[in-house]
Write a protein that holds these residues in place. Structure first.
Motif, PDB file in Angstrom:
ATOM      1  N   LEU A 163       0.692  -1.204  -0.001  1.00 34.27           N
ATOM      2  CA  LEU A 163      -0.199   0.219   0.133  1.00 34.27           C
ATOM      3  C   LEU A 163       0.932   1.385   0.139  1.00 34.27           C
ATOM      4  O   LEU A 163       0.345   2.447  -0.683  1.00 34.27           O
ATOM      5  CB  LEU A 163      -0.955   0.012   1.340  1.00 34.27           C
ATOM      6  CG  LEU A 163      -2.021   1.040   1.307  1.00 34.27           C
ATOM      7  CD1 LEU A 163      -2.795   1.247  -0.003  1.00 34.27           C
ATOM      8  CD2 LEU A 163      -2.752   0.970   2.756  1.00 34.27           C
ATOM      9  N   GLU A 164       2.249   0.995   0.756  1.00 30.83           N
ATOM     10  CA  GLU A 164       2.838   2.355   0.902  1.00 30.83           C
ATOM     11  C   GLU A 164       3.344   2.777  -0.628  1.00 30.83           C
ATOM     12  O   GLU A 164       3.342   4.033  -0.908  1.00 30.83           O
ATOM     13  CB  GLU A 164       3.987   2.127   1.809  1.00 30.83           C
ATOM     14  CG  GLU A 164       4.747   3.440   1.945  1.00 30.83           C
ATOM     15  CD  GLU A 164       5.959   3.072   3.159  1.00 30.83           C
ATOM     16  OE1 GLU A 164       6.891   3.904   3.003  1.00 30.83           O
ATOM     17  OE2 GLU A 164       6.339   1.814   3.439  1.00 30.83           O
ATOM     18  N   LEU A 165       4.036   1.828  -1.238  1.00 28.03           N
ATOM     19  CA  LEU A 165       4.439   1.686  -2.511  1.00 28.03           C
ATOM     20  C   LEU A 165       3.395   2.509  -3.606  1.00 28.03           C
ATOM     21  O   LEU A 165       3.665   3.355  -4.269  1.00 28.03           O
ATOM     22  CB  LEU A 165       5.075   0.628  -3.008  1.00 28.03           C
ATOM     23  CG  LEU A 165       5.684   0.491  -4.477  1.00 28.03           C
ATOM     24  CD1 LEU A 165       6.866   1.624  -4.448  1.00 28.03           C
ATOM     25  CD2 LEU A 165       6.396  -0.785  -4.733  1.00 28.03           C
ATOM     26  N   LYS A 166       2.223   1.473  -3.415  1.00 24.89           N
ATOM     27  CA  LYS A 166       1.134   2.072  -4.520  1.00 24.89           C
ATOM     28  C   LYS A 166       0.761   3.719  -4.362  1.00 24.89           C
ATOM     29  O   LYS A 166       0.557   4.423  -5.047  1.00 24.89           O
ATOM     30  CB  LYS A 166      -0.204   1.371  -4.218  1.00 24.89           C
ATOM     31  CG  LYS A 166      -0.977   1.321  -5.224  1.00 24.89           C
ATOM     32  CD  LYS A 166      -2.192   0.329  -4.804  1.00 24.89           C
ATOM     33  CE  LYS A 166      -1.971  -0.936  -5.340  1.00 24.89           C
ATOM     34  NZ  LYS A 166      -1.962  -1.222  -6.799  1.00 24.89           N
ATOM     35  N   LYS A 167       0.684   3.990  -2.846  1.00 26.39           N
ATOM     36  CA  LYS A 167       0.357   5.503  -2.524  1.00 26.39           C
ATOM     37  C   LYS A 167       1.507   6.386  -3.217  1.00 26.39           C
ATOM     38  O   LYS A 167       1.193   7.438  -3.667  1.00 26.39           O
ATOM     39  CB  LYS A 167       0.407   5.892  -1.188  1.00 26.39           C
ATOM     40  CG  LYS A 167      -0.945   5.336  -0.550  1.00 26.39           C
ATOM     41  CD  LYS A 167      -0.640   5.706   1.057  1.00 26.39           C
ATOM     42  CE  LYS A 167      -2.052   5.470   1.783  1.00 26.39           C
ATOM     43  NZ  LYS A 167      -1.985   5.751   3.194  1.00 26.39           N
ATOM     44  N   LEU A 168       2.829   6.164  -3.182  1.00 28.98           N
ATOM     45  CA  LEU A 168       3.810   6.951  -3.792  1.00 28.98           C
ATOM     46  C   LEU A 168       3.678   6.724  -5.110  1.00 28.98           C
ATOM     47  O   LEU A 168       4.102   7.897  -5.828  1.00 28.98           O
ATOM     48  CB  LEU A 168       5.109   6.402  -3.188  1.00 28.98           C
ATOM     49  CG  LEU A 168       5.415   6.417  -1.925  1.00 28.98           C
ATOM     50  CD1 LEU A 168       6.795   5.462  -1.493  1.00 28.98           C
ATOM     51  CD2 LEU A 168       5.708   7.779  -1.519  1.00 28.98           C
ATOM     52  N   VAL A 169       3.384   5.874  -5.885  1.00 33.16           N
ATOM     53  CA  VAL A 169       3.232   5.545  -7.473  1.00 33.16           C
ATOM     54  C   VAL A 169       1.958   6.763  -7.699  1.00 33.16           C
ATOM     55  O   VAL A 169       2.206   7.448  -8.837  1.00 33.16           O
ATOM     56  CB  VAL A 169       3.173   4.269  -7.955  1.00 33.16           C
ATOM     57  CG1 VAL A 169       2.929   4.347  -9.474  1.00 33.16           C
ATOM     58  CG2 VAL A 169       4.593   3.499  -7.590  1.00 33.16           C
ATOM     59  N   TYR A 170       1.166   6.726  -7.037  1.00 35.25           N
ATOM     60  CA  TYR A 170      -0.198   7.292  -7.480  1.00 35.25           C
ATOM     61  C   TYR A 170       0.326   8.816  -7.188  1.00 35.25           C
ATOM     62  O   TYR A 170      -0.294   9.766  -7.929  1.00 35.25           O
ATOM     63  CB  TYR A 170      -1.264   6.937  -6.559  1.00 35.25           C
ATOM     64  CG  TYR A 170      -2.060   5.697  -6.902  1.00 35.25           C
ATOM     65  CD1 TYR A 170      -1.748   5.228  -8.153  1.00 35.25           C
ATOM     66  CD2 TYR A 170      -3.185   5.351  -6.176  1.00 35.25           C
ATOM     67  CE1 TYR A 170      -2.611   4.115  -8.626  1.00 35.25           C
ATOM     68  CE2 TYR A 170      -3.829   4.161  -6.731  1.00 35.25           C
ATOM     69  CZ  TYR A 170      -3.528   3.551  -7.877  1.00 35.25           C
ATOM     70  OH  TYR A 170      -4.275   2.351  -8.181  1.00 35.25           O
ATOM     71  N   LEU A 171       0.945   9.257  -6.133  1.00 32.81           N
ATOM     72  CA  LEU A 171       1.508  10.556  -6.085  1.00 32.81           C
ATOM     73  C   LEU A 171       2.287  11.044  -7.301  1.00 32.81           C
ATOM     74  O   LEU A 171       2.012  12.227  -7.892  1.00 32.81           O
ATOM     75  CB  LEU A 171       2.295  10.603  -4.781  1.00 32.81           C
ATOM     76  CG  LEU A 171       2.513  12.147  -4.085  1.00 32.81           C
ATOM     77  CD1 LEU A 171       1.156  12.529  -3.559  1.00 32.81           C
ATOM     78  CD2 LEU A 171       3.378  11.919  -2.748  1.00 32.81           C
TER      79      LEU A 171
ATOM     80  N   ALA B 199     -10.517   3.144  -2.625  1.00 32.95           N
ATOM     81  CA  ALA B 199     -10.572   4.499  -2.421  1.00 32.95           C
ATOM     82  C   ALA B 199      -9.607   5.214  -2.941  1.00 32.95           C
ATOM     83  O   ALA B 199      -9.683   6.241  -3.649  1.00 32.95           O
ATOM     84  CB  ALA B 199     -10.776   4.852  -0.740  1.00 32.95           C
ATOM     85  N   LEU B 200      -8.361   4.752  -2.783  1.00 30.75           N
ATOM     86  CA  LEU B 200      -6.847   5.439  -3.363  1.00 30.75           C
ATOM     87  C   LEU B 200      -7.020   5.372  -4.621  1.00 30.75           C
ATOM     88  O   LEU B 200      -6.862   6.601  -5.276  1.00 30.75           O
ATOM     89  CB  LEU B 200      -5.881   4.531  -2.844  1.00 30.75           C
ATOM     90  CG  LEU B 200      -4.364   4.933  -3.300  1.00 30.75           C
ATOM     91  CD1 LEU B 200      -4.196   6.414  -2.588  1.00 30.75           C
ATOM     92  CD2 LEU B 200      -3.276   4.056  -2.760  1.00 30.75           C
ATOM     93  N   ALA B 201      -7.544   4.470  -5.474  1.00 26.63           N
ATOM     94  CA  ALA B 201      -7.755   4.408  -6.810  1.00 26.63           C
ATOM     95  C   ALA B 201      -8.604   5.341  -7.606  1.00 26.63           C
ATOM     96  O   ALA B 201      -8.262   6.275  -8.341  1.00 26.63           O
ATOM     97  CB  ALA B 201      -8.050   3.043  -7.213  1.00 26.63           C
ATOM     98  N   VAL B 202      -9.875   5.559  -6.518  1.00 25.11           N
ATOM     99  CA  VAL B 202     -10.703   6.461  -6.941  1.00 25.11           C
ATOM    100  C   VAL B 202     -10.433   7.705  -6.977  1.00 25.11           C
ATOM    101  O   VAL B 202     -10.678   8.888  -7.820  1.00 25.11           O
ATOM    102  CB  VAL B 202     -12.090   5.890  -6.688  1.00 25.11           C
ATOM    103  CG1 VAL B 202     -12.160   6.479  -5.359  1.00 25.11           C
ATOM    104  CG2 VAL B 202     -13.247   6.647  -7.926  1.00 25.11           C
TER     105      VAL B 202
END
Length: 969
Positions: free
Chosen positions: A79-87, A120-123
């Motif tokens: 989840l942490e890596l996914k958040k950084l990539v989305y950022l 929720a992070l994706a949307v």
């Protein structure tokens, strides 16, 4: 959480560095290294690389070249890596739209992840990627998330709809997302409701006419239920939405107030202010005699007082809002004066705001403690604060009459301190006290005169000069005092120069024998040695008044002045109502409507307080009097003072609706009797027997008696030989209408700009106006009136401005005119003085109308009558003019002129020159004859010559100017 835990472990076990290491690197050319690390098989190395990329991005380095490599890291369960990539994606998707499409599949997949946080992070990320190309791919995932079983996902999706609407509004409407959003208002989870309301409010603001938030009692009930359970920001969204609702009656209004009142005790100041906004708005609908109304007033005070115990910045915001509330409903805080007393450690911006509110709350009951405080403040060290405190004492004197004597005494004590800036401020406010209470406190003038030499600020010098001029008869050495100011006249500011000029003229009118030299000296300085137009003009007006009619001068200069009002800095009522509807926003801090400072605010809705219903009484706001075009029934208070000066006629205009209700008759001559039209009497200009022409016996006041029923009837007699009509007259063109010009600039009319022109259509004269509001407040209640003028022009109906004129709005208005108004010869003849009134003030301007507007449609004279009349008018009444560079033949010229009711009676050609004989009839019955000579033999000669004959030769110049304008345009 994982990242946070890891950081804690690093600190706990003495790790060498935390994540701050990513921001301290100074390496060059690391893109290649990062690329390799991002493609590493090791998860930890990959995560480290992404952190380095985000750190570089944060400090402003361009790492967009790594886009494909970072996107590849999306395929992870971490989840942490996914958040950084989305950022990273949010930041660079706009600059790399083609690459961003690569991420679509991952978004779709993440929106179906079993973990609601990932869904929720994706949307949320989808909504932040503002790329048109990929929005349509995101519709299906968004639709699923809006109906997700988890409320956290639903509330995130609700906000995403608003973001998507901003990118592509049409797509959101076509996909039916707005209806889904409306359904979410009925959601069981209060946070979903709050976010749905926030999203719909956001969309509604950019599309004010969409009626998205169609609130009804059922939906309001759901919002109020959710209000108790959602977070503080959710409560603010719901309260703001409630503030836009219009209750059906006072019972519903009371019910909503009862359920909102508990929010006043919330810990978050933004929630408190939003609740205050709702209550202030709905109180308008409650009858004042209702018990609950008084209870609500008492409940509003404690939360506002509590806000003042916060840190200074929050205090300032609270004070700016309280300032508005106190102007609307001073009774809420009338017993809380002490909380606004200044503390020694308050910042200056808080002190000044508290001072302002103290004055607004000052009354006979608390004036003693207010004055004691203000006197204390006047001995502080902060100069700006001291100045405002001294001014506040003066404002208290003007507001509370019973305290005036005590205030004057306090000001005198402060003058005795001899502190320069205190003395100067005191003199300025004492001048205002003299204006409010004439012949009451003049005994202090001697004390003021003692401090004359210490005054060095323009406002204080001007105030002292005004006092000396106004009370010159009570000051023995008034001439010496004023003469001392004259020595450095040209070094003084304009404000002082103007005041000095007026004061010396007043002195001269009171003591003419002793001050003749002094008044001549100041008039000479003002008119001959000054380059300031305001000063020069005032000097000339006084000079002419004194030289032509000293009695009139005395009536003008020494006229009784109106008393100054109590509160001169109150916000205008309509603007105040709008600002009350924006409590808790930036508008309430700036004291300006949002449209004044929000760029690109399209279709801004101007909010107004609802009308009171319960007891039939009006709201507390001062009523704006009904004027022309208004809908009220009460008579407008007279705001135009009766003047005895040169502008008396215009200033004394009655701005009630004109009595004429229909448009003027298009053709009839004006029946004026013996009215003096152009200064010499109508009979002397136009009357008398014309000698040999029975048609002219009526003095041109009526249509010539021998004019045939048809103006184009064949003509008998021998004139066929003289007038060759072979050229004929073509079909008429459209009448010439001058382009609009600015008549009243915004800087001279408190933000109202008026441009205009005149037109004649179907026999009706129209004044075509463009009104532009360049001020920050809404303008309403427009009316217009004209001064007496040469041809009796007057409005034929009210000025029809049907809706309020919002800031930065422009509207076009057409005003029909009649020619049956009062007549007075103007200079120039076609000058028109106009007064326009609105809810802000009355404004005056002059404009010149083309005299062609007065040329009537039955102005084609019979040819025999034309000949007889031409011979009959004395040769000295003939004027010759030249129209330069006009490339028209006689037929084209005739067509153009006929479109403006300048009729060709006949045409003949003599020695290569076409000669057109024309007649014009003005709306007041005056006939004008003209001869136009057009060179046909010489194509290089483009000048036209015109001779004009008229029994009123003053008209000839205006007629020539009209002919020239018509032919050249």
């Amino acid at each position: 959480m994982e990242w946070a835990n890891q950081l804690c472990e690093n600190r706990q076990f003495g790790s060498k560095m935390t994540d701050s290491k990513y921001f301290t690197t100074t390496k060059k050319g690391e893109i290649f290294e990062l690329k390799a690390e991002l493609n590493s098989d090791k998860k930890e190395k990959k995560k480290e690389a992404v952190k380095k990329v985000i750190a570089s991005m944060t400090v402003g380095k361009d790492v967009s070249a790594l886009f494909p490599d970072v996107v590849n890291c999306m395929q992870t369960d971490n989840l942490e890596l996914k958040k950084l990539v989305y950022l990273y994606l949010m930041n660079y998707a706009k600059s790399q739209p083609d690459m961003a499409i690569m991420a679509v599949n991952t978004f779709v997949k993440d929106c179906e992840d079993p973990n609601p946080l990932i869904r929720a992070l994706a949307v949320r990320t989808m909504g932040c990627i503002r790329v048109d190309k990929i929005t349509e791919y995101l519709c299906e995932p968004l639709r699923k998330c809006l109906k997700d079983e988890d409320p956290y996902v639903r509330k995130t999706a609700a906000v995403c709809v608003a973001k998507l609407h901003d990118i592509n509004a049409q797509l959101v409407e076509d996909q039916g997302f707005l209806d889904t959003l409306k359904d979410l208002i009925s959601d069981s989870n209060p946070m979903v409701v709050a976010n749905a309301v926030a999203a719909l409010s956001e969309i509604a603001e950019s599309h004010p006419n969409s009626n998205l938030l169609d609130l009804n009692p059922q939906s309001i009930n759901k919002l109020l239920t959710a209000l108790n359970e959602c977070t503080e920001w959710g409560q603010i969204f719901i309260l703001d939405c409630l503030a836009n609702y219009a209750p059906r009656d006072d019972r519903e209004s009371q019910s909503i107030c009862e359920r909102v009142t508990p929010r006043l005790s919330h810990a978050n100041s933004a929630v408190v202010l939003s609740a205050v906004k709702v209550l202030m708005k709905f109180m308008e609908m409650l009858p004042k005699d209702l018990d609950y109304y008084g209870t609500l007033l008492k409940k509003l005070a404690p939360p506002l007082v509590t806000l003042l115990s916060a840190e200074p910045e929050l205090q300032y915001v609270a004070l700016r809002n309280i300032n508005l509330i106190v102007q609307k409903r001073p009774e809420i805080l009338k017993h809380e004066m002490k909380v606004f007393f200044v503390k020694y450690n308050d910042p200056i911006y808080v002190k000044l705001e508290k001072l302002d509110i103290m004055i607004r709350l000052a009354s006979q009951a608390n004036i003693a403690q207010v004055l004691a405080e203000l006197k204390e403040y006047a001995t502080e060290v902060d100069v700006d604060f001291v100045r405002k405190a001294v001014r506040a004492i003066g404002r208290c004197a003007i507001k509370v009459e019973q305290s005036a004597e005590r205030c004057v005494s306090t000001l005198l004590d402060l003058i005795q301190t001899k502190v320069n800036y205190v003395v100067q401020e005191a003199i300025v406010v004492i001048k205002d006290i003299f204006r409010k209470y004439p012949n009451k406190y003049e005994s202090v003038i001697a004390t003021l005169c003692e401090n004359l030499d210490s005054l060095d600020e323009p406002e204080a010098r001007a105030a002292m000069i005004w006092i000396v001029g106004e009370y010159a008869e009570r000051i023995d050495n008034a001439d010496e005092l004023l003469e001392s100011f004259l020595e450095g006249f040209h070094d003084e500011s304009t404000q002082v120069q103007l005041q000095l000029l007026t004061a010396i003229v007043k002195l001269f009118l009171k003591k003419p024998t002793e001050t003749q030299e002094l008044v001549q000296q100041v008039l000479s300085l003002a008119t001959q040695d000054s380059d300031n137009p305001d000063l020069r003009d005032r000097g000339y007006i006084y000079w002419r008044l004194l030289s032509t009619d000293p009695v009139a001068a005395k009536e003008v200069v020494l006229a009784e002045k109106p008393l100054i009002s109590e509160e001169t800095d109150l916000i205008e009522p309509t603007l105040l109502e709008e600002l009350i509807c924006h409590i808790g926003t930036l508008a309430s801090v700036y004291h300006k409507p949002p449209s004044a400072f929000v760029e690109g605010s399209r279709g801004v809705m101007h909010k107004r307080l609802p009308a009171r219903t319960g007891s039939g009484e009006s709201t507390e706001s001062p009523d704006v009097g009904t004027i022309a075009g208004g809908s009220g029934t009460e008579t407008a208070p007279s705001i135009i003072p009766s003047q005895g000066d040169l502008l008396g006629d215009l200033l004394n205009l009655d701005l009630a609706p004109p009595t004429t209700t229909g448009p003027p008759p298009p053709t009839s001559g004006m029946q004026m009797g013996g009215m003096d039209l152009l200064g010499g009497g109508l009979d002397s200009l136009l009357g008398g027997d014309i000698g040999g022409s029975a048609a002219m016996g009526a003095g041109f006041g009526a249509v010539p008696a021998v004019m045939p029923a048809s103006l184009n009837a064949p003509m008998g007699g021998g004139l066929g030989d003289l007038f060759d009509l072979g050229g004929g007259v073509g079909m008429p063109l459209g009448a010439y209408i001058p382009p609009k010009t600015v008549w009243l600039p915004a800087m001279k009319a408190k933000g109202l700009e008026i441009s205009g022109t005149f037109a004649r259509r179907a026999g009706v004269i129209q004044m075509e106006l463009t009104l532009t509001n360049k001020a920050m407040s809404v303008m309403t209640d427009f009316a217009i009136q004209f001064n007496r003028n040469s041809f009796g022009l007057a409005p034929a109906g009210p000025l029809q401005v049907l809706s309020p004129l919002s800031p930065n709005q422009t509207i076009e208005v057409s005003l029909p005119l009649s020619t049956v108004g009062p007549v007075m010869k103007m200079e120039p003849l076609n000058n028109l003085q106009v007064a326009v009134k609105n809810n802000i003030d009355v404004f005056y301007f002059s404009c010149q109308y083309p005299i062609s507007m007065l040329f009537v449609e039955d102005g084609k004279m019979e040819r025999q009558v034309f000949l007889a009349t031409w011979k009959d008018i004395p040769n000295e009444n003939e004027s010759q003019f030249q129209i330069k560079d006009c490339h028209l033949n006689s037929d084209a010229a005739s067509n153009k002129l006929q479109a403006s009711n300048i009729f060709t009676i006949a045409k003949r050609t003599v020695e290569g020159q076409d000669m057109l004989y024309m007649s014009i009839k003005l709306s007041n019955g005056i006939w004008v004859l003209a001869e136009l000579r057009v060179q046909t033999g010489n194509p290089n000669y483009t000048d036209l010559e015109i001779s004009v004959k008229c029994r009123a030769p003053e008209v000839s110049q205006c007629v020539f100017q009209c002919c020239e304008a018509v032919l050249k345009n």
